[in-house]
Design an enzyme around this catalytic site. Structure first.
Site, PDB file in Angstrom:
ATOM      1  N   ASN A 207      32.293  38.513  39.206  1.00 20.57           N
ATOM      2  CA  ASN A 207      32.548  39.952  39.302  1.00 20.57           C
ATOM      3  C   ASN A 207      33.188  40.411  37.979  1.00 20.57           C
ATOM      4  OD1 ASN A 207      34.017  42.405  39.713  1.00 20.57           O
ATOM      5  ND2 ASN A 207      33.903  42.107  41.913  1.00 20.57           N
TER       6      ASN A 207
ATOM      7  N   GLU B 169      28.452  45.930  44.961  1.00 26.95           N
ATOM      8  CA  GLU B 169      29.263  46.113  46.153  1.00 26.95           C
ATOM      9  C   GLU B 169      29.738  47.553  46.223  1.00 26.95           C
ATOM     10  OE1 GLU B 169      31.869  41.995  45.633  1.00 26.95           O
ATOM     11  OE2 GLU B 169      32.751  43.940  45.211  1.00 26.95           O
TER      12      GLU B 169
ATOM     13  N   HIS C  74      37.094  37.315  47.608  1.00 31.02           N
ATOM     14  CA  HIS C  74      38.385  37.997  47.454  1.00 31.02           C
ATOM     15  C   HIS C  74      39.508  36.992  47.313  1.00 31.02           C
ATOM     16  CE1 HIS C  74      40.815  41.536  47.129  1.00 31.02           C
ATOM     17  NE2 HIS C  74      39.696  42.237  47.202  1.00 31.02           N
ATOM     18  N   ASP C  75      40.167  37.066  46.188  1.00 30.22           N
ATOM     19  CA  ASP C  75      41.339  36.218  45.904  1.00 30.22           C
ATOM     20  C   ASP C  75      41.021  34.721  45.876  1.00 30.22           C
ATOM     21  OD1 ASP C  75      43.160  38.398  45.694  1.00 30.22           O
ATOM     22  OD2 ASP C  75      43.174  38.537  47.873  1.00 30.22           O
TER      23      ASP C  75
ATOM     24  N   GLY D 200      36.220  37.596  40.884  1.00 32.46           N
ATOM     25  CA  GLY D 200      36.509  38.440  39.736  1.00 32.46           C
ATOM     26  C   GLY D 200      37.895  38.198  39.163  1.00 32.46           C
ATOM     27  N   HIS D 201      38.886  38.709  39.861  1.00 37.54           N
ATOM     28  CA  HIS D 201      40.240  38.789  39.308  1.00 37.54           C
ATOM     29  C   HIS D 201      40.735  37.460  38.712  1.00 37.54           C
ATOM     30  CE1 HIS D 201      44.110  40.776  38.898  1.00 37.54           C
ATOM     31  NE2 HIS D 201      44.658  39.654  39.333  1.00 37.54           N
TER      32      HIS D 201
ATOM     33  N   ARG E 183      33.458  52.177  41.877  1.00 35.52           N
ATOM     34  CA  ARG E 183      34.252  52.996  42.809  1.00 35.52           C
ATOM     35  C   ARG E 183      34.133  54.453  42.379  1.00 35.52           C
ATOM     36  NH1 ARG E 183      37.322  48.120  43.326  1.00 35.52           N
ATOM     37  NH2 ARG E 183      37.470  47.637  45.538  1.00 35.52           N
TER      38      ARG E 183
ATOM     39  N   HIS F  16      31.422  46.357  41.303  1.00 37.20           N
ATOM     40  CA  HIS F  16      31.874  47.184  42.431  1.00 37.20           C
ATOM     41  C   HIS F  16      32.242  48.561  41.892  1.00 37.20           C
ATOM     42  CE1 HIS F  16      34.252  47.154  46.459  1.00 37.20           C
ATOM     43  NE2 HIS F  16      34.004  48.397  46.092  1.00 37.20           N
TER      44      HIS F  16
ATOM     45  N   THR G 236      41.860  47.858  46.019  1.00 37.06           N
ATOM     46  CA  THR G 236      40.831  46.826  46.116  1.00 37.06           C
ATOM     47  C   THR G 236      40.435  46.726  47.590  1.00 37.06           C
ATOM     48  OG1 THR G 236      40.293  44.527  45.626  1.00 37.06           O
ATOM     49  CG2 THR G 236      42.544  44.953  46.350  1.00 37.06           C
TER      50      THR G 236
HETATM   51  N1  PXP Z   1      34.252  40.882  47.379  1.00 37.34           N
HETATM   52  C1  PXP Z   1      34.531  42.201  47.488  1.00 37.34           C
HETATM   53  C2  PXP Z   1      33.856  42.982  48.559  1.00 37.34           C
HETATM   54  C3  PXP Z   1      35.409  42.817  46.594  1.00 37.34           C
HETATM   55  O1  PXP Z   1      35.672  44.117  46.710  1.00 37.34           O
HETATM   56  C4  PXP Z   1      35.996  42.047  45.571  1.00 37.34           C
HETATM   57  C5  PXP Z   1      36.892  42.709  44.572  1.00 37.34           C
HETATM   58  O2  PXP Z   1      36.209  43.726  43.912  1.00 37.34           O
HETATM   59  C6  PXP Z   1      35.666  40.678  45.497  1.00 37.34           C
HETATM   60  C7  PXP Z   1      34.796  40.125  46.423  1.00 37.34           C
HETATM   61  C8  PXP Z   1      36.218  39.788  44.438  1.00 37.34           C
HETATM   62  O3  PXP Z   1      37.603  39.641  44.643  1.00 37.34           O
HETATM   63  P1  PXP Z   1      38.496  39.054  43.470  1.00 37.34           P
HETATM   64  O4  PXP Z   1      38.470  40.048  42.361  1.00 37.34           O
HETATM   65  O5  PXP Z   1      39.866  38.938  44.114  1.00 37.34           O
HETATM   66  O6  PXP Z   1      37.929  37.733  43.086  1.00 37.34           O
END
Ligand code: PXP
Length: 237
Positions: free
Chosen positions: A7, A70, A190-191, A213-214, A45, A43, A100
């Site tokens: 991401n 996304e 996510h995370d 991503g993060h 926004r 993603h 987020t």
């Molecule tokens: N999945 C979704 C639906 C998200 O909104 C995000 C963050 O944009 C991620 C995955 C990736 O999360 P992270 O940035 O914490 O890795």
């Protein structure tokens, strides 16, 4: 084999902070693929603080692996996605002001709406994934929307991983088993990070793809993209 989709929203955030095209998001997407990424995720926004709507077409043109967009299925979002035609669209119930994504769909409550949206995207040849909390009881209504995949929201897993990783992963494992039985593919995100990723990939049956991503971008600030992507791939193999 679990695919790693990178991401690149955070890269766009850095670019946007200065107004010029630096870093060049297109080059970063191409380099991520060169260094082993098996997908590129963005993603957009509504306030366009991360990736901008205008980035989507050029990103689709250069992505050779899998392009995943996304977002919340507003009319504007859906029109753009249908025009750009990514390989996959992950539908997320995040309100416009969300920092987020922090929860998945209530597929019972939004079943009729999601069914319509899933059908619209699939008619354009786009694979659909629904962002979902790890709750097995949601799988039946998720299945009735016709979605191809779910993306398990791993925020709570990441939060509880250091305390009790087995307990943290259990709802994900059970929800994934239900999804598999219902013929739904499983993504997650996510995370996720270098500490919690490999255990997750081992424990969740049928996991097809993670989008990260993060943590990956933060790791890349230390290691560079090539090494960071390589380390994440190692965790999945
Ligand atoms: N999945 C979704 C639906 C998200 O909104 C995000 C963050 O944009 C991620 C995955 C990736 O999360 P992270 O940035 O914490 O890795």
């Amino acid at each position: 084999m679990v695919r790693l989709s990178v991401n690149i929203n955070k890269v766009a955030l850095i670019r946007n902070s200065r107004g010029a095209n630096f870093p060049d998001l297109i080059k970063v997407a191409q380099d991520c693929e060169k260094f082993g990424a098996e997908g590129i995720t963005v993603h957009p926004r509504p306030d366009e603080r991360h990736v901008r709507y205008a980035d989507l077409e050029p990103l689709k043109r250069v992505t050779k692996t899998e392009f995943n967009i996304e977002g919340y299925p507003s009319e504007r979002f859906l029109n753009l996605v249908c025009q750009v035609k990514p390989d996959q669209c992950t539908l997320v119930p995040d309100p416009p002001e969300a920092l987020t994504s922090n929860t998945g769909w209530d597929t019972n409550q939004h079943q009729a709406f999601l069914r319509r949206v899933v059908k619209q995207l699939q008619a354009e040849g786009i694979r659909v994934s629904l962002f979902l909390d790890p709750r097995p009881e949601l799988i039946e209504s998720a299945q009735s929307t016709g979605t191809d995949r779910i993306e398990l929201y791993t925020g709570s897993y990441a939060l509880n991983f250091s305390q009790d990783k087995k307990e943290a992963v259990t709802p994900h494992r059970i929800t994934a088993q239900h999804a598999q039985a219902a013929g739904i593919g499983i993504n997650a995100g996510h995370d996720l990070n270098l500490e919690n990723l490999s255990y997750y990939a081992q424990e969740v049956p049928g996991l097809l793809e993670v989008s990260i991503g993060h943590a990956l971008i933060v790791d890349a600030l230390y290691m560079g993209y090539e090494k960071a992507i390589g380390r994440y791939l190692d965790m999945l193999r």
